[in-house]
Design a protein around this motif. Structure first.
Motif, PDB file in Angstrom:
ATOM      1  N   ILE A 101      31.927  87.285  18.857  1.00 34.34           N
ATOM      2  CA  ILE A 101      31.613  86.529  20.072  1.00 34.34           C
ATOM      3  C   ILE A 101      32.369  85.207  20.037  1.00 34.34           C
ATOM      4  O   ILE A 101      32.793  84.742  18.973  1.00 34.34           O
ATOM      5  CB  ILE A 101      30.093  86.299  20.240  1.00 34.34           C
ATOM      6  CG1 ILE A 101      29.498  85.565  19.043  1.00 34.34           C
ATOM      7  CG2 ILE A 101      29.370  87.617  20.447  1.00 34.34           C
ATOM      8  CD1 ILE A 101      28.024  85.223  19.192  1.00 34.34           C
ATOM      9  N   TRP A 147      28.449  81.673  20.308  1.00 32.57           N
ATOM     10  CA  TRP A 147      27.825  81.515  18.994  1.00 32.57           C
ATOM     11  C   TRP A 147      26.970  80.255  18.951  1.00 32.57           C
ATOM     12  O   TRP A 147      25.830  80.284  18.509  1.00 32.57           O
ATOM     13  CB  TRP A 147      28.895  81.469  17.908  1.00 32.57           C
ATOM     14  CG  TRP A 147      28.346  81.190  16.548  1.00 32.57           C
ATOM     15  CD1 TRP A 147      28.399  80.005  15.865  1.00 32.57           C
ATOM     16  CD2 TRP A 147      27.646  82.099  15.696  1.00 32.57           C
ATOM     17  NE1 TRP A 147      27.774  80.130  14.653  1.00 32.57           N
ATOM     18  CE2 TRP A 147      27.294  81.402  14.518  1.00 32.57           C
ATOM     19  CE3 TRP A 147      27.272  83.430  15.813  1.00 32.57           C
ATOM     20  CZ2 TRP A 147      26.602  81.995  13.476  1.00 32.57           C
ATOM     21  CZ3 TRP A 147      26.581  84.017  14.770  1.00 32.57           C
ATOM     22  CH2 TRP A 147      26.254  83.314  13.626  1.00 32.57           C
ATOM     23  N   TRP A 184      23.828  80.756  21.022  1.00 31.37           N
ATOM     24  CA  TRP A 184      22.871  81.644  20.356  1.00 31.37           C
ATOM     25  C   TRP A 184      22.189  80.943  19.186  1.00 31.37           C
ATOM     26  O   TRP A 184      20.999  81.109  18.964  1.00 31.37           O
ATOM     27  CB  TRP A 184      23.568  82.921  19.881  1.00 31.37           C
ATOM     28  CG  TRP A 184      22.625  83.856  19.203  1.00 31.37           C
ATOM     29  CD1 TRP A 184      21.587  84.541  19.765  1.00 31.37           C
ATOM     30  CD2 TRP A 184      22.598  84.175  17.818  1.00 31.37           C
ATOM     31  NE1 TRP A 184      20.928  85.281  18.820  1.00 31.37           N
ATOM     32  CE2 TRP A 184      21.527  85.075  17.608  1.00 31.37           C
ATOM     33  CE3 TRP A 184      23.379  83.811  16.726  1.00 31.37           C
ATOM     34  CZ2 TRP A 184      21.225  85.596  16.365  1.00 31.37           C
ATOM     35  CZ3 TRP A 184      23.074  84.329  15.486  1.00 31.37           C
ATOM     36  CH2 TRP A 184      22.006  85.219  15.317  1.00 31.37           C
ATOM     37  N   ILE A 196      16.463  84.876  20.775  1.00 27.99           N
ATOM     38  CA  ILE A 196      17.144  86.019  21.402  1.00 27.99           C
ATOM     39  C   ILE A 196      17.557  86.995  20.305  1.00 27.99           C
ATOM     40  O   ILE A 196      18.286  86.642  19.384  1.00 27.99           O
ATOM     41  CB  ILE A 196      18.370  85.557  22.208  1.00 27.99           C
ATOM     42  CG1 ILE A 196      17.913  84.668  23.363  1.00 27.99           C
ATOM     43  CG2 ILE A 196      19.169  86.755  22.710  1.00 27.99           C
ATOM     44  CD1 ILE A 196      19.043  84.028  24.120  1.00 27.99           C
ATOM     45  N   ASN A 197      17.095  88.235  20.412  1.00 33.12           N
ATOM     46  CA  ASN A 197      17.435  89.280  19.457  1.00 33.12           C
ATOM     47  C   ASN A 197      18.724  89.949  19.927  1.00 33.12           C
ATOM     48  O   ASN A 197      18.736  90.693  20.903  1.00 33.12           O
ATOM     49  CB  ASN A 197      16.293  90.289  19.372  1.00 33.12           C
ATOM     50  CG  ASN A 197      16.541  91.341  18.328  1.00 33.12           C
ATOM     51  OD1 ASN A 197      17.661  91.774  18.119  1.00 33.12           O
ATOM     52  ND2 ASN A 197      15.468  91.752  17.668  1.00 33.12           N
ATOM     53  N   LEU A 198      19.834  89.679  19.241  1.00 30.76           N
ATOM     54  CA  LEU A 198      21.130  90.222  19.661  1.00 30.76           C
ATOM     55  C   LEU A 198      21.173  91.738  19.605  1.00 30.76           C
ATOM     56  O   LEU A 198      21.824  92.371  20.441  1.00 30.76           O
ATOM     57  CB  LEU A 198      22.260  89.643  18.811  1.00 30.76           C
ATOM     58  CG  LEU A 198      22.623  88.180  19.077  1.00 30.76           C
ATOM     59  CD1 LEU A 198      23.757  87.759  18.161  1.00 30.76           C
ATOM     60  CD2 LEU A 198      22.993  87.965  20.524  1.00 30.76           C
ATOM     61  N   SER A 199      20.489  92.342  18.654  1.00 24.75           N
ATOM     62  CA  SER A 199      20.484  93.806  18.562  1.00 24.75           C
ATOM     63  C   SER A 199      19.854  94.419  19.806  1.00 24.75           C
ATOM     64  O   SER A 199      20.405  95.343  20.410  1.00 24.75           O
ATOM     65  CB  SER A 199      19.719  94.268  17.327  1.00 24.75           C
ATOM     66  OG  SER A 199      20.393  93.870  16.171  1.00 24.75           O
ATOM     67  N   LEU A 239      19.374  92.958  22.726  1.00 26.21           N
ATOM     68  CA  LEU A 239      20.171  92.586  23.892  1.00 26.21           C
ATOM     69  C   LEU A 239      21.394  93.491  24.035  1.00 26.21           C
ATOM     70  O   LEU A 239      21.685  93.997  25.119  1.00 26.21           O
ATOM     71  CB  LEU A 239      20.610  91.129  23.772  1.00 26.21           C
ATOM     72  CG  LEU A 239      21.471  90.577  24.898  1.00 26.21           C
ATOM     73  CD1 LEU A 239      20.676  90.532  26.196  1.00 26.21           C
ATOM     74  CD2 LEU A 239      21.986  89.199  24.536  1.00 26.21           C
ATOM     75  N   THR A 240      22.080  93.727  22.930  1.00 26.67           N
ATOM     76  CA  THR A 240      23.275  94.576  22.950  1.00 26.67           C
ATOM     77  C   THR A 240      22.930  96.010  23.312  1.00 26.67           C
ATOM     78  O   THR A 240      23.596  96.626  24.140  1.00 26.67           O
ATOM     79  CB  THR A 240      23.976  94.530  21.576  1.00 26.67           C
ATOM     80  OG1 THR A 240      24.276  93.178  21.269  1.00 26.67           O
ATOM     81  CG2 THR A 240      25.243  95.353  21.589  1.00 26.67           C
TER      82      THR A 240
END
Length: 71
Positions: free
Chosen positions: A8, A13, A16, A22-25, A27-28
């Protein structure tokens, strides 16, 4: 569950890191599912039964009604 590495921008970055809730996993995964569903709708209808819903398994599209595959 499979693991991947993402890249990213520096701005994303920093943002975030300031918002660790925020849970990036999640969200992705949610975004990838949204894109897949959009792509399934765009591909069109089944030429045999005119069903407007096709599914994509990563390799081929198939009719959600009776499973005919389009390669």
């Amino acid at each position: 569950m499979k693991k991947v590495t993402i890249t990213i921008s520096e701005d994303a970055w920093k943002w975030w890191k300031d918002n660790p809730w925020i849970n990036l996993s999640q969200l992705t995964e949610r975004e990838l599912n949204r894109i897949r569903l959009l792509e399934e709708r765009v591909i069109g209808t089944c030429p045999k039964c005119e069903n407007p819903k096709l599914r994509f398994n990563g390799k081929v599209y198939s009719c959600s009604k009776w499973g005919y595959e389009y390669k």
